[in-house]
Design a protein around this motif. Structure first.
Motif, mmCIF file in Angstrom:
data_model
loop_
_atom_site.group_PDB
_atom_site.id
_atom_site.type_symbol
_atom_site.label_atom_id
_atom_site.label_comp_id
_atom_site.label_asym_id
_atom_site.label_seq_id
_atom_site.Cartn_x
_atom_site.Cartn_y
_atom_site.Cartn_z
ATOM 1 N N ALA A 15 0.828 -1.211 0.000
ATOM 2 C CA ALA A 15 0.000 0.000 0.000
ATOM 3 C C ALA A 15 0.855 1.250 0.000
ATOM 4 O O ALA A 15 2.047 1.224 0.324
ATOM 5 C CB ALA A 15 -0.916 0.002 1.227
ATOM 6 N N ILE A 16 0.219 2.353 -0.359
ATOM 7 C CA ILE A 16 0.744 3.700 -0.175
ATOM 8 C C ILE A 16 -0.140 4.388 0.861
ATOM 9 O O ILE A 16 -1.371 4.342 0.766
ATOM 10 C CB ILE A 16 0.755 4.493 -1.493
ATOM 11 C CG1 ILE A 16 1.746 3.884 -2.487
ATOM 12 C CG2 ILE A 16 1.078 5.963 -1.249
ATOM 13 C CD1 ILE A 16 1.698 4.510 -3.863
ATOM 14 N N LEU A 17 0.492 5.017 1.857
ATOM 15 C CA LEU A 17 -0.220 5.714 2.925
ATOM 16 C C LEU A 17 0.152 7.184 2.888
ATOM 17 O O LEU A 17 1.338 7.537 2.955
ATOM 18 C CB LEU A 17 0.157 5.102 4.285
ATOM 19 C CG LEU A 17 -0.213 5.872 5.556
ATOM 20 C CD1 LEU A 17 -1.718 6.091 5.648
ATOM 21 C CD2 LEU A 17 0.298 5.125 6.791
ATOM 22 N N ILE A 18 -0.850 8.066 2.800
ATOM 23 C CA ILE A 18 -0.571 9.501 2.696
ATOM 24 C C ILE A 18 -1.724 10.309 3.277
ATOM 25 O O ILE A 18 -2.889 9.887 3.258
ATOM 26 C CB ILE A 18 -0.324 9.899 1.216
ATOM 27 C CG1 ILE A 18 0.303 11.287 1.111
ATOM 28 C CG2 ILE A 18 -1.595 9.773 0.385
ATOM 29 C CD1 ILE A 18 0.839 11.619 -0.278
ATOM 30 N N GLU A 19 -1.391 11.491 3.811
ATOM 31 C CA GLU A 19 -2.390 12.467 4.237
ATOM 32 C C GLU A 19 -2.715 13.378 3.054
ATOM 33 O O GLU A 19 -1.796 13.972 2.475
ATOM 34 C CB GLU A 19 -1.852 13.337 5.363
ATOM 35 C CG GLU A 19 -1.404 12.612 6.615
ATOM 36 C CD GLU A 19 -0.453 13.457 7.439
ATOM 37 O OE1 GLU A 19 -0.935 14.215 8.320
ATOM 38 O OE2 GLU A 19 0.766 13.371 7.205
ATOM 39 N N PRO A 20 -3.978 13.540 2.670
ATOM 40 C CA PRO A 20 -4.302 14.494 1.603
ATOM 41 C C PRO A 20 -3.863 15.925 1.915
ATOM 42 O O PRO A 20 -3.554 16.692 1.005
ATOM 43 C CB PRO A 20 -5.825 14.389 1.488
ATOM 44 C CG PRO A 20 -6.135 13.012 1.951
ATOM 45 C CD PRO A 20 -5.147 12.745 3.064
ATOM 46 N N VAL A 21 -3.851 16.266 3.193
ATOM 47 C CA VAL A 21 -3.251 17.519 3.649
ATOM 48 C C VAL A 21 -2.406 17.182 4.868
ATOM 49 O O VAL A 21 -2.939 16.728 5.885
ATOM 50 C CB VAL A 21 -4.296 18.588 4.035
ATOM 51 C CG1 VAL A 21 -3.596 19.902 4.407
ATOM 52 C CG2 VAL A 21 -5.303 18.817 2.924
ATOM 53 N N GLN A 22 -1.102 17.374 4.775
ATOM 54 C CA GLN A 22 -0.264 17.131 5.948
ATOM 55 C C GLN A 22 -0.600 18.152 7.023
ATOM 56 O O GLN A 22 -0.566 19.364 6.770
ATOM 57 C CB GLN A 22 1.219 17.222 5.591
ATOM 58 C CG GLN A 22 1.748 16.023 4.828
ATOM 59 C CD GLN A 22 3.264 15.954 4.815
ATOM 60 O OE1 GLN A 22 3.952 16.939 5.071
ATOM 61 N NE2 GLN A 22 3.796 14.779 4.508
ATOM 62 N N GLY A 23 -0.923 17.670 8.220
ATOM 63 C CA GLY A 23 -1.290 18.550 9.310
ATOM 64 C C GLY A 23 -0.103 18.946 10.166
ATOM 65 O O GLY A 23 0.352 20.088 10.135
ATOM 66 N N GLN A 71 -6.930 14.426 10.452
ATOM 67 C CA GLN A 71 -6.986 15.867 10.699
ATOM 68 C C GLN A 71 -7.742 16.627 9.611
ATOM 69 O O GLN A 71 -8.424 17.606 9.898
ATOM 70 C CB GLN A 71 -5.575 16.447 10.839
ATOM 71 C CG GLN A 71 -5.552 17.884 11.336
ATOM 72 C CD GLN A 71 -4.185 18.340 11.823
ATOM 73 O OE1 GLN A 71 -3.840 19.503 11.716
ATOM 74 N NE2 GLN A 71 -3.407 17.441 12.381
ATOM 75 N N CYS A 72 -7.665 16.178 8.370
ATOM 76 C CA CYS A 72 -8.245 16.952 7.264
ATOM 77 C C CYS A 72 -9.661 16.516 6.894
ATOM 78 O O CYS A 72 -10.278 17.129 6.020
ATOM 79 C CB CYS A 72 -7.340 16.892 6.033
ATOM 80 S SG CYS A 72 -7.131 15.244 5.307
ATOM 81 N N ALA A 132 -10.707 10.334 12.492
ATOM 82 C CA ALA A 132 -10.851 10.551 13.941
ATOM 83 C C ALA A 132 -11.112 12.038 14.154
ATOM 84 O O ALA A 132 -11.764 12.679 13.328
ATOM 85 C CB ALA A 132 -9.626 10.061 14.709
ATOM 86 N N LYS A 133 -10.581 12.596 15.230
ATOM 87 C CA LYS A 133 -10.725 14.016 15.564
ATOM 88 C C LYS A 133 -12.157 14.510 15.373
ATOM 89 O O LYS A 133 -13.004 14.292 16.211
ATOM 90 C CB LYS A 133 -9.706 14.853 14.777
ATOM 91 C CG LYS A 133 -8.252 14.624 15.220
ATOM 92 C CD LYS A 133 -7.306 15.598 14.563
ATOM 93 C CE LYS A 133 -5.851 15.366 14.953
ATOM 94 N NZ LYS A 133 -5.535 15.768 16.323
#
Length: 390
Positions: free
Chosen positions: A177-185, A217-218, A242-243
């Motif tokens: 898999a590739i794991l990424i945040e669409p917006v890095q927080g 976060q995003c 979450a959040k």
């Protein structure tokens, strides 16, 4: 002598005793405009009447039974999330960190059950933050997160964020898999461009691997869509949430397609508290509000207003601020002065921001912030910046 609360936090010298919408009230009576929202947790502000009612109504009925039994509130929230997203199924956690743990397990188990037990590696990116569990810090890989906590969980390939040419060659026969945040927080409010998310989706499809998005976060309306990846017109295979989903109540979730979740059968994962009646009752109330198209349209309108005013603030203080970036009501200001100095100057002017990497301050206000409160925020940030200039 060690403190009774383990001293792992460097806390600001404030003690808040009450919250009202976008405001936090200090024990001494001062009112702070909260542009942090508990680090994007209080999506609907403090003491939102709808969430308060959902929580107190449920608290008077049933708090906890465990996942040994059916939980109607959990089923209701799962149905809302499945109806509103790409997902076919949902597992509830108490936090984003727990969501990361399951996302990693789910991806690996998916390939194991398909007869590919060697496909365990997950590609991640510099500047990322995926929680502070063993899997989360191993996924991020930074020295700040990992120093002293070895041996680290293996199976992560760390690439430089933004180096597109490095991604395809890093995929091997063992990549799952590739794991990424669409917006890095935590990394400094750095959005992944839409075309890059599309490229990642296409690459995962081409290579037969999974795309995991960390929207802890995003997500939940923060960028003006229910989830940030919707702006790119793509869908992940697995998503961590979450959040904001609990509006302040500890709640997280992993959303997944049926195929990605196929290995997670009875007994492969569990949680004592995850998806309990209290948390899911609040989560349902959050979803009913945040998934409304009219509500999201207002988030986008207010985001445009805030962005415009922040650009003016930066122009007024060129020695303090560099530029604005972000999406929706997830804004970051890259600073020239030390970001910690600006955060502290904000405290002195009764406005709360959150520091991040890359010398950035984060503005993560409640999605319910008003136009008048945006004006107040700019005025207080302006006053704070003036003290830095002086």
């Amino acid at each position: 002598m060690i403190a009774s609360v383990l001293p792992t936090y460097s806390r600001a010298p404030m003690t808040f005793v009450k919250g009202e919408g976008s405001w936090l009230i200090e024990a001494d009576g001062r009112r702070f405009l909260d542009l942090g929202a508990g680090i994007a947790v209080n999506a609907l502000g403090h003491a939102h009447p709808g969430l308060t009612k959902a929580l107190t109504d449920q608290a008077g009925t049933l708090w906890h039974t465990s996942n040994l039994y059916h939980i109607p509130q959990q089923q209701a929230l799962a149905d809302k999330l499945v109806d509103a997203t790409f997902a076919d199924t949902v597992f509830f956690t108490n936090s984003g960190t727990e969501a990361c743990e399951l996302a990693v397990k789910m991806a690996r188990k998916s390939f194991y059950d398909k007869g590919l037990p060697d496909k365990v590696d997950i590609i991640t990116f510099s500047g990322s933050f995926h929680g502070r569990s063993s899997a989360g810090i191993a996924a991020a890989g930074s020295e700040k997160m990992t120093k002293g906590f070895g041996p680290l969980l293996p199976g992560f390939t760390h690439l430089t964020f933004g180096d597109h040419d490095s991604i395809a060659p890093a995929i091997t026969d063992t990549t799952a898999a590739i794991l990424i945040e669409p917006v890095q927080g935590e990394g400094g409010i750095i959005p992944v461009p839409d075309q890059c998310l599309k490229g990642l989706r296409d690459l995962c499809d081409e290579k037969g691997i999974l795309l995991i998005l960390d929207e802890v976060q995003c997500g939940v309306g923060r960028t003006g869509k229910l989830f940030a990846h919707e702006w790119a017109g793509i869908e992940p295979d697995i998503m961590m949430v979450a959040k904001g989903i609990g509006g302040g109540f500890p709640l997280g979730a992993v959303l997944a397609t049926e195929q990605a979740a196929s290995g997670m059968t009875a007994g492969t994962h569990g949680s004592t508290y995850g998806g309990n009646p209290l948390g899911c009752a609040v989560g349902c109330a959050v979803m009913d509000i945040v998934s409304d198209p009219d509500f999201l349209a207002e988030v986008n309108r207010k985001a445009s207003l805030l962005r415009q005013k922040l650009e003016g603030l930066v122009a007024s203080h060129p020695d303090v601020f560099d530029f604005v970036r972000g999406a929706g009501l997830m804004m970051g200001i890259k600073c020239k002065a030390p970001n910690a100095d600006i955060v502290n100057a904000g405290y002195a002017n009764e406005v709360i921001t959150v520091p991040a990497a890359d010398n950035t301050i984060r503005l993560l206000p409640p999605l319910t912030i008003t136009d008048g409160e945006i004006d107040t925020a700019i005025a207080r940030l302006d006053a704070a910046a003036a003290t830095i200039t002086a």
